[in-house]
Motif scaffolding. Structure first.
Motif, PDB file in Angstrom:
ATOM      1  N   CYS A  64      41.419   3.941  11.114  1.00  0.00           N
ATOM      2  CA  CYS A  64      41.733   3.679   9.701  1.00  0.00           C
ATOM      3  C   CYS A  64      42.243   4.929   9.005  1.00  0.00           C
ATOM      4  CB  CYS A  64      40.493   3.173   8.966  1.00  0.00           C
ATOM      5  SG  CYS A  64      39.803   1.661   9.666  1.00  0.00           S
ATOM      6  N   ARG A  65      43.186   4.741   8.110  1.00  0.00           N
ATOM      7  CA  ARG A  65      43.677   5.870   7.331  1.00  0.00           C
ATOM      8  C   ARG A  65      42.918   6.014   6.017  1.00  0.00           C
ATOM      9  NH1 ARG A  65      46.883   7.424   3.425  1.00  0.00           N
ATOM     10  NH2 ARG A  65      47.836   9.493   3.654  1.00  0.00           N
ATOM     11  N   THR A  66      42.460   4.879   5.449  1.00  0.00           N
ATOM     12  CA  THR A  66      41.632   4.903   4.239  1.00  0.00           C
ATOM     13  C   THR A  66      40.216   4.532   4.641  1.00  0.00           C
ATOM     14  OG1 THR A  66      43.522   4.203   2.884  1.00  0.00           O
ATOM     15  CG2 THR A  66      41.329   4.014   1.900  1.00  0.00           C
ATOM     16  N   VAL A  67      39.257   5.407   4.338  1.00  0.00           N
ATOM     17  CA  VAL A  67      37.876   5.196   4.770  1.00  0.00           C
ATOM     18  C   VAL A  67      36.956   5.204   3.552  1.00  0.00           C
ATOM     19  CG1 VAL A  67      35.960   6.083   6.146  1.00  0.00           C
ATOM     20  CG2 VAL A  67      38.318   6.277   6.999  1.00  0.00           C
ATOM     21  N   ILE A  68      36.332   4.065   3.278  1.00  0.00           N
ATOM     22  CA  ILE A  68      35.351   3.954   2.202  1.00  0.00           C
ATOM     23  C   ILE A  68      33.967   4.168   2.800  1.00  0.00           C
ATOM     24  CG2 ILE A  68      34.299   2.434   0.487  1.00  0.00           C
ATOM     25  CD1 ILE A  68      36.982   1.024   0.214  1.00  0.00           C
ATOM     26  N   ILE A  69      33.233   5.133   2.258  1.00  0.00           N
ATOM     27  CA  ILE A  69      31.877   5.402   2.740  1.00  0.00           C
ATOM     28  C   ILE A  69      30.898   4.786   1.755  1.00  0.00           C
ATOM     29  CG2 ILE A  69      30.231   7.151   3.456  1.00  0.00           C
ATOM     30  CD1 ILE A  69      32.531   9.040   3.971  1.00  0.00           C
ATOM     31  N   ALA A  70      30.222   3.718   2.194  1.00  0.00           N
ATOM     32  CA  ALA A  70      29.314   2.963   1.333  1.00  0.00           C
ATOM     33  C   ALA A  70      27.896   3.033   1.874  1.00  0.00           C
ATOM     34  CB  ALA A  70      29.782   1.504   1.224  1.00  0.00           C
ATOM     35  N   VAL A  71      27.400   4.267   2.027  1.00  0.00           N
ATOM     36  CA  VAL A  71      26.042   4.478   2.505  1.00  0.00           C
ATOM     37  C   VAL A  71      25.223   5.155   1.412  1.00  0.00           C
ATOM     38  CG1 VAL A  71      26.842   4.648   4.889  1.00  0.00           C
ATOM     39  CG2 VAL A  71      26.567   6.743   3.518  1.00  0.00           C
ATOM     40  N   ARG A  72      23.933   5.311   1.645  1.00  0.00           N
ATOM     41  CA  ARG A  72      23.086   5.981   0.668  1.00  0.00           C
ATOM     42  C   ARG A  72      23.490   7.451   0.530  1.00  0.00           C
ATOM     43  NH1 ARG A  72      17.193   4.486   2.846  1.00  0.00           N
ATOM     44  NH2 ARG A  72      18.230   5.201   4.746  1.00  0.00           N
ATOM     45  N   VAL A  84      34.794  13.443  10.352  1.00  0.00           N
ATOM     46  CA  VAL A  84      35.823  14.451  10.074  1.00  0.00           C
ATOM     47  C   VAL A  84      36.416  15.057  11.352  1.00  0.00           C
ATOM     48  CG1 VAL A  84      36.228  16.733   9.057  1.00  0.00           C
ATOM     49  CG2 VAL A  84      35.041  14.960   7.739  1.00  0.00           C
ATOM     50  N   PRO A  85      35.618  15.349  12.393  1.00  0.00           N
ATOM     51  CA  PRO A  85      36.198  15.959  13.600  1.00  0.00           C
ATOM     52  C   PRO A  85      37.255  15.101  14.293  1.00  0.00           C
ATOM     53  CG  PRO A  85      33.835  16.308  13.557  1.00  0.00           C
ATOM     54  CD  PRO A  85      34.135  15.336  12.464  1.00  0.00           C
ATOM     55  N   VAL A  86      37.239  13.781  14.075  1.00  0.00           N
ATOM     56  CA  VAL A  86      38.209  12.923  14.763  1.00  0.00           C
ATOM     57  C   VAL A  86      39.370  12.545  13.849  1.00  0.00           C
ATOM     58  CG1 VAL A  86      36.382  11.996  16.221  1.00  0.00           C
ATOM     59  CG2 VAL A  86      37.062  10.738  14.160  1.00  0.00           C
ATOM     60  N   MET A  87      39.403  13.088  12.635  1.00  0.00           N
ATOM     61  CA  MET A  87      40.459  12.756  11.690  1.00  0.00           C
ATOM     62  C   MET A  87      41.563  13.805  11.729  1.00  0.00           C
ATOM     63  SD  MET A  87      37.990  11.467   8.555  1.00  0.00           S
ATOM     64  CE  MET A  87      39.072  10.303   7.734  1.00  0.00           C
ATOM     65  N   ASP A  88      42.787  13.375  11.410  1.00  0.00           N
ATOM     66  CA  ASP A  88      43.940  14.275  11.448  1.00  0.00           C
ATOM     67  C   ASP A  88      44.061  15.124  10.189  1.00  0.00           C
ATOM     68  OD1 ASP A  88      44.700  13.267  13.924  1.00  0.00           O
ATOM     69  OD2 ASP A  88      45.880  11.661  13.014  1.00  0.00           O
ATOM     70  N   GLY A  89      43.467  14.671   9.091  1.00  0.00           N
ATOM     71  CA  GLY A  89      43.563  15.404   7.836  1.00  0.00           C
ATOM     72  C   GLY A  89      44.447  14.733   6.802  1.00  0.00           C
ATOM     73  N   ASP A  90      45.225  13.722   7.238  1.00  0.00           N
ATOM     74  CA  ASP A  90      46.071  13.021   6.275  1.00  0.00           C
ATOM     75  C   ASP A  90      45.447  11.690   5.845  1.00  0.00           C
ATOM     76  OD1 ASP A  90      46.366  11.648   8.648  1.00  0.00           O
ATOM     77  OD2 ASP A  90      48.531  11.328   8.404  1.00  0.00           O
ATOM     78  N   GLU A  91      44.167  11.476   6.222  1.00  0.00           N
ATOM     79  CA  GLU A  91      43.464  10.268   5.813  1.00  0.00           C
ATOM     80  C   GLU A  91      42.967  10.407   4.361  1.00  0.00           C
ATOM     81  OE1 GLU A  91      42.932  10.906  10.227  1.00  0.00           O
ATOM     82  OE2 GLU A  91      42.632  12.100   8.413  1.00  0.00           O
ATOM     83  N   HIS A  92      42.423   9.341   3.857  1.00  0.00           N
ATOM     84  CA  HIS A  92      41.886   9.319   2.495  1.00  0.00           C
ATOM     85  C   HIS A  92      40.441   8.848   2.554  1.00  0.00           C
ATOM     86  CE1 HIS A  92      42.353   7.734  -1.930  1.00  0.00           C
ATOM     87  NE2 HIS A  92      41.488   8.731  -1.829  1.00  0.00           N
ATOM     88  N   ILE A  93      39.515   9.723   2.179  1.00  0.00           N
ATOM     89  CA  ILE A  93      38.097   9.385   2.150  1.00  0.00           C
ATOM     90  C   ILE A  93      37.704   8.985   0.732  1.00  0.00           C
ATOM     91  CG2 ILE A  93      35.754  10.323   2.314  1.00  0.00           C
ATOM     92  CD1 ILE A  93      36.629  11.936   4.707  1.00  0.00           C
ATOM     93  N   VAL A  94      37.065   7.834   0.625  1.00  0.00           N
ATOM     94  CA  VAL A  94      36.611   7.305  -0.661  1.00  0.00           C
ATOM     95  C   VAL A  94      35.094   7.192  -0.602  1.00  0.00           C
ATOM     96  CG1 VAL A  94      36.740   5.394  -2.295  1.00  0.00           C
ATOM     97  CG2 VAL A  94      38.753   6.020  -0.945  1.00  0.00           C
ATOM     98  N   SER A  95      34.412   7.932  -1.464  1.00  0.00           N
ATOM     99  CA  SER A  95      32.944   7.967  -1.452  1.00  0.00           C
ATOM    100  C   SER A  95      32.364   7.176  -2.617  1.00  0.00           C
ATOM    101  CB  SER A  95      32.453   9.411  -1.524  1.00  0.00           C
ATOM    102  OG  SER A  95      31.052   9.456  -1.765  1.00  0.00           O
ATOM    103  N   LEU A  96      31.353   6.368  -2.311  1.00  0.00           N
ATOM    104  CA  LEU A  96      30.642   5.623  -3.346  1.00  0.00           C
ATOM    105  C   LEU A  96      29.316   6.294  -3.695  1.00  0.00           C
ATOM    106  CD1 LEU A  96      32.759   3.523  -2.501  1.00  0.00           C
ATOM    107  CD2 LEU A  96      30.972   1.785  -2.513  1.00  0.00           C
ATOM    108  N   ALA A  97      29.040   7.440  -3.114  1.00  0.00           N
ATOM    109  CA  ALA A  97      27.722   8.052  -3.221  1.00  0.00           C
ATOM    110  C   ALA A  97      27.529   8.773  -4.550  1.00  0.00           C
ATOM    111  CB  ALA A  97      27.498   9.029  -2.074  1.00  0.00           C
TER     112      ALA A  97
END
Length: 266
Positions: A64-72, A84-97
């Motif tokens: 996935c290029r867009t990753v929503i993190i919906a954890v505590r 992060v170690p397996v990502m290329d750096g051009d992805e988009h991380i979206v945090s709900l925390a």
């Protein structure tokens, strides 16, 4: 394909997946889900046959290029260390925390990051999702996330220093309003022969109708009050009592909530 991944399929993660797919903003083959709970993943697969299921968070990040993190909140840094170690750096991380700021996210990942605060009412396509983008966000990433979340209600862009106060209304607000509805219904029941069930129906219907009226007419609350509260009438008496008492009550409520919010590490 620019797939969207959701890490965590608890109350919030499942609400987002259901909302995105039901609204049609995303198709079933555009969503991948991971969770440490096999039961949750089984429930997801049963609810949405054909949806992408990742065995690990790292696998999801690769797909996935867009990753929503919906954890505590206390789990998010662990998740970031996994993906992060397996990502290329051009992805988009979206945090709900809550309590995990942009600086923390950007220290862990150098690409695009966004903080998002949905609301429980997004489950019915209503309410406002707060969005706060990081410094490295690209226009396409920003517009994509804003568009996706607009499928489950309104969106509002805010600065990070505004996020706490805005969250009190957008995300905590439904709980506060639900308590007010209960108190209105209880007061009506105590002052009448109506049952609590009857007064709750009346109170809930009144709040829903009032919100719809204000939204559809564009009138300000003060305009509606003038329509309803005739001089010397019943409504005017009630409004005057509320005007005298509520500002102090709400100031105390918000101060207490912000103090707890700060204590939780935001």
């Amino acid at each position: 394909m620019d797939c969207l991944g959701v890490i965590g399929y608890g109350q919030m993660g499942s609400m987002l997946v259901n909302g995105f797919l039901t609204s049609g903003v995303l198709q079933i083959d555009e969503v991948v889900v991971s969770s440490k709970s096999k039961r949750s993943l089984d429930a997801c697969a049963a609810a949405w046959p054909g949806i992408g299921i990742a065995a690990t968070n790292a696998e999801l990040a690769r797909r996935c290029r867009t990753v929503i993190i919906a954890v505590r909140p206390q789990e998010i840094m662990t998740v970031l260390r996994e993906i992060v170690p397996v990502m290329d750096g051009d992805e988009h991380i979206v945090s709900l925390a809550a309590g995990v700021g942009l600086a923390d996210l950007e220290a862990a990942f150098t690409g695009s990051v966004t903080r998002v605060v949905p609301t429980v009412t997004s489950a019915v396509g209503q309410g406002t999702t707060l969005i706060c983008h990081g410094r490295q966000i690209g226009m396409n990433d920003a517009l994509r996330v804003e568009g996706i979340f607009s499928s489950i209600g309104d969106v509002m862009l805010v600065e990070e220093d505004e996020l706490a106060a805005a969250t009190l209304l957008s995300s905590c607000g439904p709980g506060l309003l639900a308590a007010i509805i209960e108190e209105l219904a209880g007061a009506t029941a105590r002052a009448s022969g109506l049952s609590p069930d009857q007064t709750l129906v009346l109170a809930t219907g009144m709040v829903t109708a009032t919100a719809a009226y204000l939204r559809e007419t564009g009138e300000a609350p003060s305009d509606l009050i003038r329509r309803v509260a005739t001089g010397g009438g019943i409504t005017e008496v009630g409004v005057q009592e509320l005007r005298q008492r509520l500002p102090g009550v709400f100031d105390e409520v918000f101060a207490a909530m912000l103090e707890r919010h700060d204590a939780m590490g935001e």
